[in-house]
Design an enzyme around this catalytic site. Structure first.
Site, PDB file in Angstrom:
ATOM      1  N   GLU A   1       0.808  -1.218   0.000  1.00 49.73           N
ATOM      2  CA  GLU A   1       0.000   0.000   0.000  1.00 49.73           C
ATOM      3  C   GLU A   1       0.845   1.274   0.000  1.00 49.73           C
ATOM      4  O   GLU A   1       0.425   2.307  -0.525  1.00 49.73           O
ATOM      5  CB  GLU A   1      -0.961   0.013   1.194  1.00 49.73           C
TER       6      GLU A   1
ATOM      7  N   PHE B   1     -11.713  -7.226  13.555  1.00 49.04           N
ATOM      8  CA  PHE B   1     -10.633  -7.695  12.688  1.00 49.04           C
ATOM      9  C   PHE B   1     -10.275  -6.619  11.656  1.00 49.04           C
ATOM     10  O   PHE B   1     -11.144  -6.064  11.000  1.00 49.04           O
ATOM     11  CB  PHE B   1     -11.054  -8.986  11.972  1.00 49.04           C
ATOM     12  N   GLN B   2      -9.007  -6.355  11.530  1.00 46.37           N
ATOM     13  CA  GLN B   2      -8.472  -5.331  10.621  1.00 46.37           C
ATOM     14  C   GLN B   2      -9.103  -3.963  10.873  1.00 46.37           C
ATOM     15  O   GLN B   2      -9.271  -3.170   9.952  1.00 46.37           O
ATOM     16  CB  GLN B   2      -8.618  -5.756   9.150  1.00 46.37           C
TER      17      GLN B   2
ATOM     18  N   LYS C   1     -17.606  -0.455   5.803  1.00 41.62           N
ATOM     19  CA  LYS C   1     -18.093  -1.409   4.811  1.00 41.62           C
ATOM     20  C   LYS C   1     -19.609  -1.294   4.614  1.00 41.62           C
ATOM     21  O   LYS C   1     -20.102  -1.426   3.493  1.00 41.62           O
ATOM     22  CB  LYS C   1     -17.721  -2.830   5.236  1.00 41.62           C
TER      23      LYS C   1
ATOM     24  N   MET D   1      24.624   7.962   2.057  1.00 42.10           N
ATOM     25  CA  MET D   1      24.500   9.229   2.773  1.00 42.10           C
ATOM     26  C   MET D   1      24.703   9.020   4.276  1.00 42.10           C
ATOM     27  O   MET D   1      25.294   9.856   4.952  1.00 42.10           O
ATOM     28  CB  MET D   1      23.135   9.872   2.495  1.00 42.10           C
TER      29      MET D   1
END
Lengths: 171, 608
Positions: free
Chosen positions: B70, B132-133, B182, B505
């Protein structure tokens, strides 16, 4: 180049916001995220019909920091207006305290006498305690609480400052 | 008649009786995307966004690009936005989908990139139950976005989704998150077209105050040692702003420098351009910044990488600062003329005022200033010596120079993304950009792993263009999984890795500040990038010496598909010139031979 003013000043910032979920978290998160002080904070709906709330924040910082606070708060999408009342000019800034004093005898009498001098109201009274309600400027509340300390001061609840510009002007 | 709306035909006005058709929230969302002109979204499915993916499946108007992580979806959308000027759109699921996107969101926030990120959320009744999630996405992203929303009521869905686009693209652009439970996307929701009414509280200022521009131009006319310092705000103001900047710089005859974010707004190959300023900027740009008497900052924000030691930053100049965001003015540096407005409008108004006001800067003073700048240029601060023997080790600067020259020979429209570190600075110094929107780099946040997904986004937006990710071997591994995306969509992206087997760096700073104790900065156990490329269906190439470099670059540019070119470069090369942290612009290090001469102050060591 303008020299930066390093003196720390106190400021009362009034913010008119859309009364939506999370708006207070946005403002507070901005203060903590950017390291600005919050000395006191009040918030309540002021325009039910237009879903607006007003947040009053007492803060402190250099004049440059205060300017930044205003500009950063102004960036937030649900903010309608932001004003530094200290800068705008004369304003009224008040807060309310509920002060519980637990004592008997001489101290109790003295507490009541001082409360009268401060025009504090006893909103709850028992044989051994008072709850005083006192409204006024922050320093007035501070001195009242200081005076109550040796007289059985047990608990303090303060609202934080609500402020408004004097005269016909609005933010 | 089929009761389900035909989503293949989602154009806003095609449903004469649109109000009669009951759409699901997901279908409403798709309609909003179409009305907003969205052609591509970058995303990754999951439980909470299944209804949206189902609606996507049943339409052809919006193309979905499946990334492999993502974070990469957001970077790809950022590059899509930066290279097209449109809003980049992301779709991710709840919980880990949203938290993975956070780095990309902050990256877009820091660099002012318009992105709208739709996140799935558990159904409203489950919010707050540790479902959940479930993650508090609006809580987590509040400080990571320009604004965010949680849609709890289906009636708000269309309005909020339209508003998200408006907020992302207007004013100072930035990322906006819309969290979609949802049940909102599954259930019915009313469609509403984008509102034409102004937003009640959000009103960015576009048009500058004439009076401020008048004062600015008056100061510019009196200038003896003027300098334009331009930033990403000019790029964000659109190509016409860059074009106007070119006219202003040529009309005034003033020198121009740019921030990392602003490269390409003014042609970097032009004689009036001094190169980038700041920590790894050119000697002439930094000395001019230090010595100028009128500094005209346009769409730049006085970042610490630009200013160096603040109390010594451009100490004698009259400062003009134009920015669309009032909070950027007087944030770091106190200025004499603040101008709030769109950079393009400010530049146009400056041009008008320049013609309207009498007088002109003293030509003798300006000529003297240019002579001084030429003397600084004579130092050749970007110079390096490349041993041209075929077996010689490739210096990374040489690799970037050759890449630029050979890419120009192709005559193709070229987009360059980078990761973060030494290679990024070498790319900024040695690759040239004569047009805006072609340089895609993570400036403010400095996100390693930006370049590979950014190349994906740029190539999706410009399928026929040459898109190169100038990378380091350490950074590119941070989002290497996007080779899968590149393979799936057959993107001919060229990944040009300057492989020095170090987090270069980090190593450079350890050399300068920590007694060359290279704590954890060695890229151990590297993959074989050639075989890695092949396993992802791309072409792998390698150059190990100067004699191989040009052939590899040519082969890479000629290859019709994706290439990973592993360019093995000098391991000990450091990025110069450099202003050490806590130092002023006139205390630059030009090369390693000066390293010992400068003691970094205790305060400097505490700076990042």
């Amino acid at each position: 180049m303008t020299m930066q003013d390093e003196t720390i000043v106190s400021a009362v910032i009034s913010i008119l916001v859309e009364n939506e979920s999370g708006v207070l978290a946005r403002v507070i998160g901005l203060f903590s995220g950017r390291g600005y002080n919050i000395e006191s904070l009040t918030v309540a709906p002021v325009e039910q019909s237009r879903h607006q709330s007003r947040i009053n924040i007492v803060t402190s910082g250099t004049p440059q920091v205060i300017e930044q606070i205003k500009a950063q708060v102004g960036r937030l999408v649900p903010v309608y207006r932001v004003a530094d009342l200290t800068q705008v000019g004369p304003h009224v800034a008040r807060e309310m305290a509920l002060v519980k004093v637990v004592s008997t005898g001489e101290a109790r009498t003295e507490a009541l006498r001082i409360a009268e001098a401060f025009r504090a109201r006893a909103v709850d009274t028992t044989a051994t305690s008072f709850v005083f309600e006192l409204t006024g400027a922050t320093d007035k509340l501070d001195s009242f609480i200081d005076l109550m300390r040796p007289l059985g001061l047990a608990e303090v609840s303060r609202t934080g400052v609500a402020a408004i510009i004097r005269g016909p002007r609005t933010i | 008649m089929n009761a389900t709306p035909n989503l293949n035909d989602l154009k806003p006005n095609t449903h004469a009786h649109g109000a009669d058709i009951v759409l699901s929230g997901a279908e409403v969302l798709l309609r909003v995307l179409v009305e907003q002109g969205v052609e591509v979204i970058f995303g990754y499915p999951g439980g909470a966004v299944l209804p949206i993916y189902d609606a996507l499946f049943r339409q052809n108007a919006v193309r979905h690009i499946l990334v492999r992580h993502e974070q990469a979806a957001v970077h790809a959308a950022e590059a899509y936005a930066r290279s097209t000027g449109k809003v980049g759109v992301v779709l991710v699921t709840s919980g880990p989908g949203a938290t993975n996107a956070v780095t990309g969101l902050v990256d877009a926030l820091m660099d002012s990139i318009p992105v709208v990120c739709f996140t799935g959320q558990v159904g409203v009744p489950l919010i707050g139950t540790d479902a959940f999630q479930e993650a508090d996405t609006t809580g987590i992203t509040r400080q990571a976005t320009k604004h965010n929303y949680l849609v709890k009521n289906p009636a708000d869905l269309a309005r909020v989704a339209h508003e998200a686009f408006h907020i992302a693209r207007s004013g100072r652009p930035g990322p906006v998150v819309v969290d979609l439970p949802k049940n909102i996307t599954v259930g019915p929701a009313p469609y509403a077209p984008a509102s034409r009414a102004p937003h009640p509280s959000y009103r960015p200022r576009i048009e500058p105050e004439r009076e401020a521009v008048v004062r600015a131009v008056a100061a510019m006319k009196r200038a003896r040692r003027p300098l334009f310092y331009t930033g990403g705000g000019v790029i964000n103001a659109g190509p016409q702003a860059s074009e106007a900047l070119g006219r202003l710089v040529r009309r005034t005859g003033f020198p121009c420098t740019s921030t990392l974010m602003g490269l390409g707004a003014y042609p970097t190959t032009d004689g009036q351009f001094l190169g980038m300023l700041g920590m790894h900027g050119t000697y002439e740009a930094n000395l001019a910044t230090h010595g100028c008497d009128v500094l005209v900052a346009l769409g730049a924000r006085f970042d610490d990488r630009v200013t160096g030691r603040l109390d010594a930053f451009s100490p004698d100049s009259f400062k003009i600062h134009a920015d669309i965001e009032p909070s950027q003015i007087n944030k770091i540096v106190q200025v004499d003329v603040p101008i709030v407005g769109d950079a393009g409008r400010v530049i146009e108004m400056m041009l008008e005022e320049w013609e309207r006001q009498d007088g002109a800067p003293d030509p003798a003073a300006l000529a003297q200033w240019w002579r001084q700048i030429e003397a600084w240029r004579g130092i050749r601060s970007l110079h390096f010596d490349q041993d041209m023997a075929p077996s010689a080790i490739i210096r990374p600067q040489h690799a970037v120079r050759r890449l630029y020259e050979l890419a120009m020979e192709t005559g193709r429209d070229t987009f360059v993304s980078t990761e973060v570190g030494q290679h990024q600075m070498w790319a900024a110094q040695h690759f040239q950009f004569d047009r805006p929107n072609r340089w895609l780099t993570s400036g403010g946040l400095g996100t390693m792993g930006y370049g590979l997904p950014a190349a994906v986004g740029a190539q999706i937006a410009h399928p026929d263009a040459l898109v190169i990710d100038i990378a380091g071997e350490a950074s590119t591994l941070m989002n290497i999984q996007e080779l899968g995306t590149i393979a799936q969509y057959r993107l001919p992206v060229k990944i040009f890795i300057l492989n020095n087997q170090y987090m270069g760096m980090v190593r450079q700073w350890q050399e300068l500040l920590h007694g060359s104790r290279y704590s954890e900065s060695y890229s151990a156990a590297l993959p074989d990038f050639v075989r890695l490329a092949e396993s992802f269906h791309a072409k792998g190439m390698r150059a190990t010496c100067v004699g191989e470099l040009d052939d590899v670059i040519r082969a890479m540019l000629a290859e019709p598909g994706a290439v990973v070119a592993d360019i093995c470069v000098a391991q000990d090369e450091n990025c110069y010139p450099m202003i050490p942290s806590g130092a002023a612009h006139n205390q630059m290090l030009l090369g390693p031979e000066q390293e010992g001469e400068v003691k970094v102050s205790a305060e400097g060591r505490m700076l990042v």
